[in-house]
Design a protein around this motif. Structure first.
Motif, mmCIF file in Angstrom:
data_model
loop_
_atom_site.group_PDB
_atom_site.id
_atom_site.type_symbol
_atom_site.label_atom_id
_atom_site.label_comp_id
_atom_site.label_asym_id
_atom_site.label_seq_id
_atom_site.Cartn_x
_atom_site.Cartn_y
_atom_site.Cartn_z
ATOM 1 N N ILE A 27 47.169 40.094 45.260
ATOM 2 C CA ILE A 27 46.495 38.787 45.159
ATOM 3 C C ILE A 27 46.903 37.895 46.332
ATOM 4 O O ILE A 27 46.064 37.234 46.957
ATOM 5 C CB ILE A 27 46.843 38.125 43.797
ATOM 6 N N LEU A 28 48.199 37.912 46.671
ATOM 7 C CA LEU A 28 48.705 37.034 47.743
ATOM 8 C C LEU A 28 48.240 37.476 49.134
ATOM 9 O O LEU A 28 48.355 36.725 50.093
ATOM 10 C CB LEU A 28 50.236 36.957 47.685
ATOM 11 N N ASN A 29 47.712 38.694 49.237
ATOM 12 C CA ASN A 29 47.114 39.130 50.517
ATOM 13 C C ASN A 29 45.913 38.268 50.876
ATOM 14 O O ASN A 29 45.567 38.123 52.035
ATOM 15 C CB ASN A 29 46.605 40.579 50.409
ATOM 16 N N ASP A 30 45.217 37.743 49.837
ATOM 17 C CA ASP A 30 43.967 37.015 50.079
ATOM 18 C C ASP A 30 43.985 35.550 49.683
ATOM 19 O O ASP A 30 42.996 34.858 49.880
ATOM 20 C CB ASP A 30 42.810 37.723 49.353
ATOM 21 N N ARG A 31 45.045 35.083 49.024
ATOM 22 C CA ARG A 31 45.123 33.639 48.725
ATOM 23 C C ARG A 31 46.573 33.188 48.839
ATOM 24 O O ARG A 31 47.490 33.947 48.592
ATOM 25 C CB ARG A 31 44.541 33.307 47.351
ATOM 26 N N LYS A 32 46.744 31.928 49.233
ATOM 27 C CA LYS A 32 48.098 31.343 49.327
ATOM 28 C C LYS A 32 48.427 30.709 47.988
ATOM 29 O O LYS A 32 47.623 29.931 47.459
ATOM 30 C CB LYS A 32 48.112 30.246 50.403
ATOM 31 N N ALA A 33 49.588 31.037 47.421
ATOM 32 C CA ALA A 33 49.950 30.435 46.136
ATOM 33 C C ALA A 33 51.453 30.516 45.912
ATOM 34 O O ALA A 33 52.122 31.396 46.444
ATOM 35 C CB ALA A 33 49.221 31.163 45.001
ATOM 36 N N GLU A 34 51.956 29.573 45.121
ATOM 37 C CA GLU A 34 53.354 29.598 44.677
ATOM 38 C C GLU A 34 53.403 30.381 43.371
ATOM 39 O O GLU A 34 52.535 30.196 42.511
ATOM 40 C CB GLU A 34 53.829 28.177 44.363
ATOM 41 N N LEU A 35 54.437 31.207 43.193
ATOM 42 C CA LEU A 35 54.577 31.911 41.915
ATOM 43 C C LEU A 35 55.392 31.056 40.952
ATOM 44 O O LEU A 35 56.430 30.511 41.324
ATOM 45 C CB LEU A 35 55.271 33.258 42.133
#
Ligand SMILES: NC(=O)C1=CN([C@@H]2O[C@H](COP(=O)(O)OP(=O)(O)OC[C@H]3O[C@@H](n4cnc5c(N)ncnc54)[C@H](OP(=O)(O)O)[C@@H]3O)[C@@H](O)[C@H]2O)C=CC1
Ligand SMILES: O=C(O)C1=N[C@H](C(=O)O)C[C@H](O)C1
Length: 236
Positions: free
Chosen positions: A149-157
């Motif tokens: 998922i993080l390959n295509d969107r920037k997000a904090e876990l």
């Protein structure tokens, strides 16, 4: 073929049975895995399958440096340092690392990648459930989906959730449940306005991981040195 299985626990035990059932030769380490002694075998091993504990990764690296044995690793809870050791191993032999050896999960990872690309505006959260003996959280498989998922969107876990503030757009909630004898359940939920898409996999026994790992080992023996994935084994 001559295989060795590192790990005598819930999964390692089933892998040993599958190796024998497939008519391959099974050789076990002569040393106690908990000691600092290097791994030792009485016969030339062609494929090593590890489902044990992160502490064994350095020992496997030392063995592979001397013997160039093909290695399949399923142990989870690994640190960046362990992954660097696995990359180093791949200079000496063919190596596969997969946090999950079931066909369903490897296919699910492709479905998650596709859903994520299409649903970049939707909120996403990951839920995983395992038996009460599991030591690492989140599971290796949850981390596999999160990396996809993080390959295509920037997000904090965000691991679990508590307090009094709203969810922000750029976060992914990760929720680990532990109890009973659950073999492993993973769900990735994409949540939009008035609709939800859930992609879910349920394992009902460790046999699926064991059979996948032995299949991977048979595929790997004789391949050029390098790091391979279960996608290479199943879809290429
Ligand atoms: N990639 C995949 O598809 C899957 C991965 N796994 C992973 O495989 C690993 C093993 O799982 P599972 O079989 O359920 O676990 P178990 O607890 O049943 O077995 C763990 C094995 O590792 C050994 N071990 C435990 N602690 C240490 C240590 N500190 N140093 C060296 N060896 C140790 C145990 O030895 P002893 O028996 O003497 O205690 C046992 O042989 C886990 O990381 C799990 O997440 C599991 C299923 C599928
Ligand atoms: O410990 C387990 O049991 C499992 N571990 C792997 C993980 O951490 O993802 C794979 C599977 O879910 C079973």
């Amino acid at each position: 073929m001559i295989f060795s299985v590192i790990g005598n626990g819930k999964t390692g035990g089933v892998i040993q049975e599958v190796v024998k059932k497939n008519g391959e030769t099974l050789v076990l380490p002569t040393n106690d895995l908990f000691t600092e002694e290097p791994l030792a075998f009485d016969e030339k091993i062609e494929g090593m399958i590890d489902f044990s504990h992160p502490n064994n990764i350095s020992k496997i690296l030392e063995y592979v440096k001397k013997n160039n044995t093909a290695v399949v690793i399923g142990t989870t809870g690994l640190s960046d340092e362990h992954f660097k050791m696995i990359e180093e191993m791949a200079h000496y032999s063919p190596v596969i690392y997969s946090a999950n050896y079931s066909l369903g999960v490897i296919l699910m990872n492709k479905l998650v990648a596709e859903a994520n690309r299409v649903l970049l505006d939707w909120d996403v959260e990951v839920i995983e459930k395992h038996h009460n003996q599991k030591v690492d959280a989140p599971s290796g498989t949850a981390n596999l989906f999160l990396n996809t998922i993080l390959n295509d969107r920037k997000a904090e876990l965000v691991y679990g959730r508590e307090g009094s503030s709203k969810r922000v757009k750029e976060e992914i909630g990760v929720h680990s449940l532990r109890g009973g004898t659950l073999s492993g359940e993973h769900e990735v939920c994409f949540m939009g306005i008035d609709e939800v898409l859930s992609v879910k996999h349920e394992a009902f026994s460790n046999k699926i991981f064991a059979e996948g790992a032995v299949h991977a080992a048979t595929w790997l023996v004789g391949k050029p040195n390098g790091l391979y994935t279960m996608e290479d084994v199943l879809f290429k």
